[in-house]
Design an enzyme around this catalytic site. Structure first.
Site, PDB file in Angstrom:
ATOM      1  N   TRP A 252       8.358  13.960 -63.329  1.00 13.65           N
ATOM      2  CA  TRP A 252       8.920  13.562 -61.821  1.00 13.65           C
ATOM      3  C   TRP A 252       7.386  12.878 -61.420  1.00 13.65           C
ATOM      4  CZ3 TRP A 252       4.898  14.820 -58.790  1.00 13.65           C
ATOM      5  CH2 TRP A 252       4.584  15.420 -57.345  1.00 13.65           C
ATOM      6  N   HIS A 253       6.254  13.014 -61.997  1.00 16.84           N
ATOM      7  CA  HIS A 253       5.156  11.908 -61.871  1.00 16.84           C
ATOM      8  C   HIS A 253       5.130  10.319 -61.793  1.00 16.84           C
ATOM      9  CE1 HIS A 253       3.025  15.911 -62.322  1.00 16.84           C
ATOM     10  NE2 HIS A 253       1.481  15.231 -61.816  1.00 16.84           N
ATOM     11  N   GLY A 254       5.962   9.574 -62.814  1.00 13.67           N
ATOM     12  CA  GLY A 254       6.416   8.763 -62.242  1.00 13.67           C
ATOM     13  C   GLY A 254       7.215   8.422 -63.984  1.00 13.67           C
TER      14      GLY A 254
ATOM     15  N   PHE B 284       2.948   8.776 -57.033  1.00 13.47           N
ATOM     16  CA  PHE B 284       4.310   9.323 -57.728  1.00 13.47           C
ATOM     17  C   PHE B 284       5.258  10.214 -56.107  1.00 13.47           C
ATOM     18  CE2 PHE B 284       0.622  10.868 -60.384  1.00 13.47           C
ATOM     19  CZ  PHE B 284       0.591   9.728 -60.717  1.00 13.47           C
TER      20      PHE B 284
END
Length: 464
Positions: free
Chosen positions: A317-319, A464
């Site tokens: 989800w963060h990258g 993000f």
């Protein structure tokens, strides 16, 4: 537009806040908030604001459709989830996945370069939570599209959270009030968040960016620990600062967003850390992924697998980088370890508590090295320097000394103190209540002086 900019502080916020409280009705205030929220997003994303509006309309229609066709609710929800995942894949992961396929197969597919809409992960998750809440009968489908669009686009938490679930603000979207004391408290909370960002996070960012961009041969054990500690403070005060500002702004306009951080560096286990860190994200994954997977109801082995899946998703989800996936799996593995070790199932007291705190700090700091690193090789090399980089030379020490300026050391000390609950306890002391406003005004002035003479420092979580 960012909260920590002179345009926002000097023009946008005062004008919007004054106009908002001059309007007599909630309907008029909602219209104003919707207009300024779209303007706020369009200020930096003039094209992708239409993507956010289209996403909101899609979720609005799907929620109404679920209410009218309950027998097909699961199918509609599946379409919503798959559409959102496809949207994230196109904008966040297309280049990463294409490069991965090329590396594995050697096909040489053209790598797409798509500009990432700011905050897409946040407003996408909020929109999904609205439809899921309607499907679960935890909220009624909203018939007014403007209310749904306001919920998704509300500017205090639009860009970087906290992720607000629809059922938490459902009533406040249509009816809310706010007293002068609450507005004053919101202003102080917003100033505290601004201070975290400008006076601590940005200075820690200078140290972290300088060291992580230096050649690895210039990094010794002192530089490695300094860079890791600086980034650990930077990401906490950058993101918790944004959350404080968002919560403070919410109070100014009559909304009550839940806390997003509760002194995570005081945790005594990784499990405890995730009860305190980015609470809105971990709560989202708990409610909408971990529990549907079975949670902890199907035995210890299945619980560990579920946690590993959740934290793999948290990392991704963060990258779109293998370093984020590793960071998520690293925390998932630590949670699995804690599930089986007796040490973490006993009450922490005395030496056990001290040892547990040291373990958490070292583990979290090590994980954040990979979170910050550009590649797995840089992350692995950095961690190796932290724990085995005993070679010290004049070049590396000169780099370290150049960063240990009085200003940076002051920010470092302030960061360590402010990351502990002692600040909250001090703020609750009655004898200190009288100096809250003078202190807040002093922080605001210092921040504005820093912003007037500094370059642009966006929030870390904007990407993000």
């Amino acid at each position: 537009m960012v909260f920590s900019s002179l345009v926002f502080i000097s023009i946008f916020l005062p004008v919007v806040l004054l106009t908002y409280w001059l309007l007599p009705s909630v309907t008029g205030r909602n219209v104003l908030l919707l207009a300024v929220s779209l303007l706020f997003y369009a200020y930096g994303e003039p094209v992708y604001v239409f993507l956010m509006i289209a996403s909101s309309l899609f979720h609005y229609i799907c929620a109404l459709w679920i209410c009218r066709c309950r027998t097909h609710g699961r199918t509609i929800l599946a379409v919503v989830v798959l559409t959102n995942l496809a949207l994230l894949c196109i904008f966040k992961y297309a280049a990463f996945l294409t490069s991965l396929i090329n590396d594995i197969t050697g096909l040489g597919l053209p790598v797409p370069h798509v500009a990432l809409p700011v905050g897409i992960s946040f407003f996408t998750f909020q929109a999904m939570s609205y439809v899921i809440d309607v499907y679960r009968n935890e909220a009624a489908a909203q018939k007014n599209f403007g209310i749904v669009l306001l919920y998704i686009s509300l500017f205090p938490q639009l860009i970087a959270g906290p992720i607000v679930k629809y059922h938490d603000v459902e009533q406040e979207l249509v009816s809310r009030s706010c007293h002068a004391d609450e507005i004053a408290g919101g202003i102080r909370r917003w100033i505290a968040g601004l201070g975290k960002k400008v006076l601590i996070a940005d200075y820690m960012g200078v140290i972290a960016d300088t060291l992580f961009s230096a050649p690895m041969e210039q990094i010794n054990i002192f530089a490695a620990w300094l860079g890791a500690a600086a980034y650990m403070l930077q990401i906490y005060f950058d993101f918790s600062g944004y959350s404080d500002m968002a919560i403070g702004l919410g109070h100014m306009f009559g909304f009550h967003f839940r806390e997003n951080f509760r002194y995570p560096y005081g945790a005594s286990s990784i499990r405890d850390f995730w009860r305190r860190w980015h609470i809105s994200l971990s709560g989202w994954f708990r409610d909408y992924l971990y529990i549907p997977l079975g949670g902890s109801r199907k035995g210890r082995a299945r619980t560990c697998v579920n946690k590993l899946i959740v934290f793999a998703c948290t990392g991704i989800w963060h990258g779109a980088n293998i370093t984020f996936l590793f960071w998520g799996l690293f925390h998932g593995c630590l949670l699995m370890m804690e599930e089986f070790l007796p040490f973490f199932r006993k009450e922490t007291k005395g030496f056990r508590k001290i040892a547990a705190h040291i373990y958490v700090i070292v583990a979290v700091m090590t994980g954040f090295v990979f979170f910050r690193a550009d590649s797995m090789s840089q992350g692995a090399g950095w961690v190796l320097k932290m724990f085995a980089g005993m070679q010290v030379d004049n070049v590396s020490m000169c780099l370290v000394r150049s960063l240990l300026t009085p200003l940076h050391l002051t920010a470092f000390a302030a960061g360590i103190v402010a990351s502990l609950p002692v600040m909250e306890q001090a703020g609750q002391a009655k004898r200190l209540q009288k100096i809250l406003w003078p202190c807040s005004l002093a922080v605001l002035i210092l921040c504005m002086l820093n912003l007037a003479g500094s370059t642009y420092h966006p929030f870390i979580y904007f990407r993000f």
